[in-house]
Design a protein around this motif. Structure first.
Motif, mmCIF file in Angstrom:
data_model
loop_
_atom_site.group_PDB
_atom_site.id
_atom_site.type_symbol
_atom_site.label_atom_id
_atom_site.label_comp_id
_atom_site.label_asym_id
_atom_site.label_seq_id
_atom_site.Cartn_x
_atom_site.Cartn_y
_atom_site.Cartn_z
ATOM 1 N N TYR A 104 0.852 -1.186 0.000
ATOM 2 C CA TYR A 104 0.000 0.000 0.000
ATOM 3 C C TYR A 104 0.883 1.229 0.000
ATOM 4 C CZ TYR A 104 0.953 1.170 4.928
ATOM 5 O OH TYR A 104 1.561 1.544 6.091
ATOM 6 N N ALA A 105 0.310 2.341 -0.432
ATOM 7 C CA ALA A 105 1.000 3.633 -0.371
ATOM 8 C C ALA A 105 -0.041 4.701 -0.093
ATOM 9 C CB ALA A 105 1.737 3.921 -1.670
ATOM 10 N N THR A 106 0.272 5.614 0.811
ATOM 11 C CA THR A 106 -0.620 6.721 1.161
ATOM 12 C C THR A 106 0.149 8.028 1.026
ATOM 13 O OG1 THR A 106 -1.931 5.400 2.708
ATOM 14 C CG2 THR A 106 -2.031 7.789 2.949
ATOM 15 N N LEU A 107 -0.405 8.945 0.260
ATOM 16 C CA LEU A 107 0.172 10.272 0.078
ATOM 17 C C LEU A 107 -0.833 11.292 0.574
ATOM 18 C CD1 LEU A 107 2.356 12.176 -1.165
ATOM 19 C CD2 LEU A 107 1.004 12.105 -3.282
ATOM 20 N N SER A 108 -0.399 12.200 1.461
ATOM 21 C CA SER A 108 -1.301 13.232 1.957
ATOM 22 C C SER A 108 -0.595 14.583 1.932
ATOM 23 C CB SER A 108 -1.788 12.914 3.374
ATOM 24 O OG SER A 108 -0.731 12.994 4.309
ATOM 25 N N TYR A 109 -1.389 15.620 1.709
ATOM 26 C CA TYR A 109 -0.872 16.985 1.705
ATOM 27 C C TYR A 109 -1.817 17.837 2.531
ATOM 28 C CZ TYR A 109 0.755 21.567 0.267
ATOM 29 O OH TYR A 109 1.246 22.844 0.287
ATOM 30 N N GLY A 110 -1.240 18.625 3.457
ATOM 31 C CA GLY A 110 -2.083 19.386 4.358
ATOM 32 C C GLY A 110 -1.582 20.785 4.616
ATOM 33 N N ARG A 111 -2.282 21.455 5.496
ATOM 34 C CA ARG A 111 -1.953 22.826 5.866
ATOM 35 C C ARG A 111 -0.502 22.938 6.343
ATOM 36 N NH1 ARG A 111 -4.761 26.471 10.700
ATOM 37 N NH2 ARG A 111 -4.078 28.511 9.893
ATOM 38 N N PHE A 112 0.066 24.105 6.187
ATOM 39 C CA PHE A 112 1.460 24.395 6.518
ATOM 40 C C PHE A 112 2.422 23.623 5.610
ATOM 41 C CE2 PHE A 112 -0.843 24.745 10.680
ATOM 42 C CZ PHE A 112 -0.906 26.130 10.691
ATOM 43 N N ASP A 113 1.960 23.371 4.379
ATOM 44 C CA ASP A 113 2.810 22.740 3.375
ATOM 45 C C ASP A 113 3.365 21.412 3.887
ATOM 46 O OD1 ASP A 113 3.962 22.612 0.872
ATOM 47 O OD2 ASP A 113 5.800 23.642 1.484
ATOM 48 N N ARG A 114 2.487 20.630 4.501
ATOM 49 C CA ARG A 114 2.903 19.352 5.092
ATOM 50 C C ARG A 114 2.619 18.209 4.122
ATOM 51 N NH1 ARG A 114 3.909 17.630 10.377
ATOM 52 N NH2 ARG A 114 3.505 15.433 10.808
ATOM 53 N N LEU A 115 3.659 17.493 3.757
ATOM 54 C CA LEU A 115 3.561 16.364 2.850
ATOM 55 C C LEU A 115 3.950 15.097 3.592
ATOM 56 C CD1 LEU A 115 2.957 15.658 -0.141
ATOM 57 C CD2 LEU A 115 5.419 15.841 -0.552
ATOM 58 N N GLU A 116 3.087 14.094 3.559
ATOM 59 C CA GLU A 116 3.339 12.831 4.233
ATOM 60 C C GLU A 116 3.215 11.703 3.222
ATOM 61 O OE1 GLU A 116 1.258 12.464 8.159
ATOM 62 O OE2 GLU A 116 0.356 14.361 7.552
ATOM 63 N N LEU A 117 4.173 10.812 3.224
ATOM 64 C CA LEU A 117 4.176 9.666 2.331
ATOM 65 C C LEU A 117 4.498 8.423 3.138
ATOM 66 C CD1 LEU A 117 4.017 8.588 -0.580
ATOM 67 C CD2 LEU A 117 6.455 9.113 -0.811
ATOM 68 N N GLU A 118 3.615 7.455 3.064
ATOM 69 C CA GLU A 118 3.778 6.209 3.828
ATOM 70 C C GLU A 118 3.441 5.030 2.947
ATOM 71 O OE1 GLU A 118 1.434 3.854 7.403
ATOM 72 O OE2 GLU A 118 1.704 6.025 7.610
ATOM 73 N N GLY A 119 4.158 3.945 3.152
ATOM 74 C CA GLY A 119 3.847 2.755 2.373
ATOM 75 C C GLY A 119 4.529 1.526 2.915
#
Length: 751
Positions: free
Chosen positions: A178-193
């Motif tokens: 699996y892979a999860t990509l998220s982008y949020g407030r304060f230019d926060r990028l999270e990538l998990e897999g």
């Protein structure tokens, strides 16, 4: 550029893992992935008693959350667990760099890194002995188990408050990714897999990783104009599962974590009257007012808005850490008895800058350094459940070493100097333990357990006034301390549970927990301040009920408890060798009693409702203080809100026939007024508040892909997550604030 390189590298790794798993899936098309098939409402099987059981069959208070639930609730670090488990509270000390866990009012009353926590934290059955190790990223997690109350038999280290187990997903022979990509407030990028599967008929592997990259945040340093909140964090984990025979299972795990991120700046809190003498009226009323209240040097923070501060940051405000860990779990089934060996080694290193006074003046700026090495080995035998008597017995050994240093600048203080304080603490701990359950009848079971522990700590300490300006007025700090403390302890439990029916269980227990003693590591000016303190104990009594009603649609669990906490550890003023000194010592005795309830109701297949609450009354019954010093007898314990609650509603419905589905999740948590010090001063406290979160997701019918939007702290509540009470001293108090509203989008793909 550095962030882009990190993201590219992580993305390439995830793509490679996913491609490998996809190729395996093509070779074995019949294999279904467990991640894609996991339901939010699946029954959770736990290993809280060192054997696999349904959470409803365990006769102790335990909250358990699956990986699917943690993912949807966006629980990404250990401190987040408190929001979904009433009775659990986390004091975010040092801006969440040294999180202090409290369960049912029992917590650690020291913020230095060398003292063991009251709540035992375990990752895949390996104990993490110090608070700096507890701000790790949570990724590819199978479940979290929160055990409430002392676990004095099966969990050996520092569990007067309870234990929290973090369990990672294990390799399977079925291909999965699996892979999860998220982008949020304060230019926060999270990538998990993660990706894994079978390599041979007897060998399976799994690789997982997570990276967080953020540019800026919600806090501003007015002195520099810089936005504080950069994050550069990467964590990877590799596992191999070898099963050469049906009887033998070997799991080898390795983890590496790198973090180079901004540390939250402190909020300055003055309490002296501006232009006058004595305390200011606002501080006496428990209110923050920098227009009328100043610190000992006459300074107050003039910035508008509490999320903008002035910070001198002599040593910067960056937290740079690295950790490596390896764990080996070997189990062999002899037929009726299983032998399990758990071996773990962790190395954690961190350097962080901190303006420890929270203001523009260089009153107390600090560079902290921590280096931790820990080794644990446990051997245990576990019987099967084929006879009325079932049991667990084992031996345990751990060794750890922590070396700490605090380089402190007092340039603008009347001391006008810089001081260097360092320590090394080594610990050997040994234990022998056993617990047995005996079915007196088909419905009635008796439980008894004992654990003998020997704890040996050695401590060396040095401090020196560097006097770089040649006119220091600092008293001569203590140097050349070499000391040790040895303790033996017998703890345990006795309990009984009764199955009224297959769906209703009543239980009662009495237990004794133990946490070892230690040493103060902060700067000292008298050797008496550094004498060791002894261990603390708690006698805990609990009665409860676990029920499954309405044909399984409703689970309702209720517990009442009483904790008799003796010789609890905290900062106190004592007379030692005829001198009043402020020491970390055995502060006295306290009691906590309360009620706790959890319920989950599924009126339909589409709707899940969950609620939980904890009410507790805490009181210091006897306080150890020198004559003339503050007496906190009768006060509430710190980090112990009287009331905490959480609620959650999740609704799911298919759309476009059954091809797509929509899931709406809303959750909220509440904490009543919380004091951050034993003095119970309103200036270092947080009034009751709610935090509200939400999530809306769209997914396909097989849950192979999902797109979601989420929000946390949707009401943008401003609250104090941690506070330091220096009332009446030569340094100001300080606060750390909780995160404001955050929101973002995420995309998950499963193979």
């Amino acid at each position: 550029m550095r962030t882009r390189i990190a993201l590219f590298t992580a993305s390439a790794a995830f793509a490679l893992m996913a491609g490998t798993a996809h190729a395996q899936a093509q070779q074995q098309p019949q294999a279904a992935t467990s991640a894609a098939g996991e339901s939010f409402d699946d029954e959770i099987v736990v290993t809280a008693q060192r054997r696999s059981e349904s959470v409803q069959d365990v006769p102790i208070s335990i909250s358990a959350f699956s990986g699917k639930q943690l993912q949807e609730l966006k629980i990404t670090q250990p401190a987040d667990v408190a929001a979904i488990s009433p009775g659990v509270f986390v004091n975010a000390t040092r801006g969440d760099q040294n999180p202090t866990f409290s369960i049912r009012g029992l917590s650690l009353n020291d913020t230095f890194s060398n003292n063991n926590p009251t709540v035992g934290i375990y990752f895949d059955d390996v104990n993490l002995p110090y608070t700096p190790m507890m701000s790790f990223q949570m990724f590819d997690i199978a479940r979290v188990e929160v055990l409430k109350g002392p676990q004095g038999t099966l969990y050996g280290r520092n569990t007067t408050g309870g234990a929290i187990n973090f369990i990672s997903r294990k390799p399977t022979h079925e291909p999965e990714a699996y892979a999860t990509l998220s982008y949020g407030r304060f230019d926060r990028l999270e990538l998990e897999g993660a990706a894994g599967g079978g390599v041979t008929d007897t060998l399976a592997v799994r690789f997982s990783a997570r990276t967080v990259q953020q540019s800026g945040g919600w806090q501003t340093n007015a002195l520099t104009g810089k936005t504080i909140g950069d994050v550069n964090s990467i964590a990877v984990r590799g596992q191999a599962l070898w099963t050469p025979t049906p009887e033998l299972t070997v799991n080898l795990q390795g983890t590496y974590v790198y973090n180079k991120s901004d540390q939250q700046l402190r909020e300055h809190v003055g309490y002296y009257a501006k232009g006058g003498s004595g305390y200011c009226a606002a501080a006496l009323a428990g209110k923050l007012d920098p227009t009328t209240c100043v610190d000992r040097l006459g300074y107050s923070d003039p910035t508008p808005g509490r999320r903008t501060v002035e910070n001198s940051a002599t040593y910067g405000y960056e937290n740079k850490s690295r950790s490596e860990g390896v764990a080996l779990n070997v189990a062999y089934d002899f037929g009726g008895v299983t032998l399990t060996s758990i071996t773990g080694y962790n190395h954690f290193n961190r350097v962080s800058g901190d303006d420890s006074d929270g203001g523009a003046l260089i009153e107390l700026d600090t560079r902290f350094t921590d280096d931790i090495k820990s080794f644990t080995q446990e051997l245990r035998l576990t019987s099967d459940n084929d006879s009325p008597l079932s049991w667990v017995a084992g031996v345990y050994y751990s060794w750890d070493r922590i070396a700490g240093n605090a380089l402190q600048a007092l340039d603008d203080h009347f001391f006008h100097t810089r001081v260097d304080t360092g320590f090394v603490q080594k610990t050997d701990a040994y234990a022998v333990f056993g617990q047995a359950n005996y079915k007196l009848t088909d419905a009635l079971t008796l439980t008894a357990g004992l654990r003998f522990t020997r704890d040996d700590k050695r401590f060396t300490y040095d401090s020196i006034d560097l006097n770089p300006y040649g006119n220091s007025t600092l008293p001569v700090p203590v140097a050349g301390i070499v000391d040790g403390v040895k303790q033996d302890n017998l703890s345990g439990k006795i309990g009984i549970d009764y199955k009224v029916s297959p769906d209703v269980m009543l239980y009662a227990s009495a237990s004794r927990g133990f946490k070892s003693g230690g040493f103060k590591a902060a700067i000292a000016f008298n050797p008496e301040e550094l004498r060791p303190f002894k261990g603390e104990t708690v006698y805990s009594y609990e009665v409860g009920a676990k029920t499954s009603l309405l044909d399984g649609a409703l689970t309702f669990n209720l517990a009442g408890y009483y904790n008799d906490w003796r010789d609890f550890q905290a900062m106190v003023t004592e007379i030692r060798s005829g001198i009043n000194v402020i020491v970390l010592s055995n502060a006295g005795d306290a009691r906590v009693y309360g009620l706790e309830a959890e319920a989950t109701y599924r009126p339909t297949d589409r709707l899940t409702l969950r609620g939980a609450l904890n009410w507790q009354s805490s009181k210091i019954t006897d306080f150890n203080n020198a004559p003339g010093a503050d007496d906190f007898t009768g006060n509430r314990l710190s980090n112990a809100p009287a009331f905490s609650a959480s609620a959650m509603a999740r609704w799911e419905t298919p759309i476009q026939g059954d091809d797509w589905g929509v899931a709406i999740l809303s959750d909220a948590s509440y904490r009543s007024k919380t004091f951050y010090s034993l003095a119970n001063r309103n200036l270092s406290a947080q009034d009751g508040y709610w935090l509200v979160n939400g999530r809306l997701a769209v997914h396909d019918k097989d849950d192979r892909w999902e797109a979601a939007i989420y929000g946390r702290n949707l009401l943008n509540k401003l609250y104090v997550a941690s506070a330091y009470d220096n009332w009446g001293g030569i340094f100001p108090s300080q606060n750390f604030l909780g995160d404001p509203a955050t929101y973002g989008v995420s995309l998950t793909v499963r193979f």
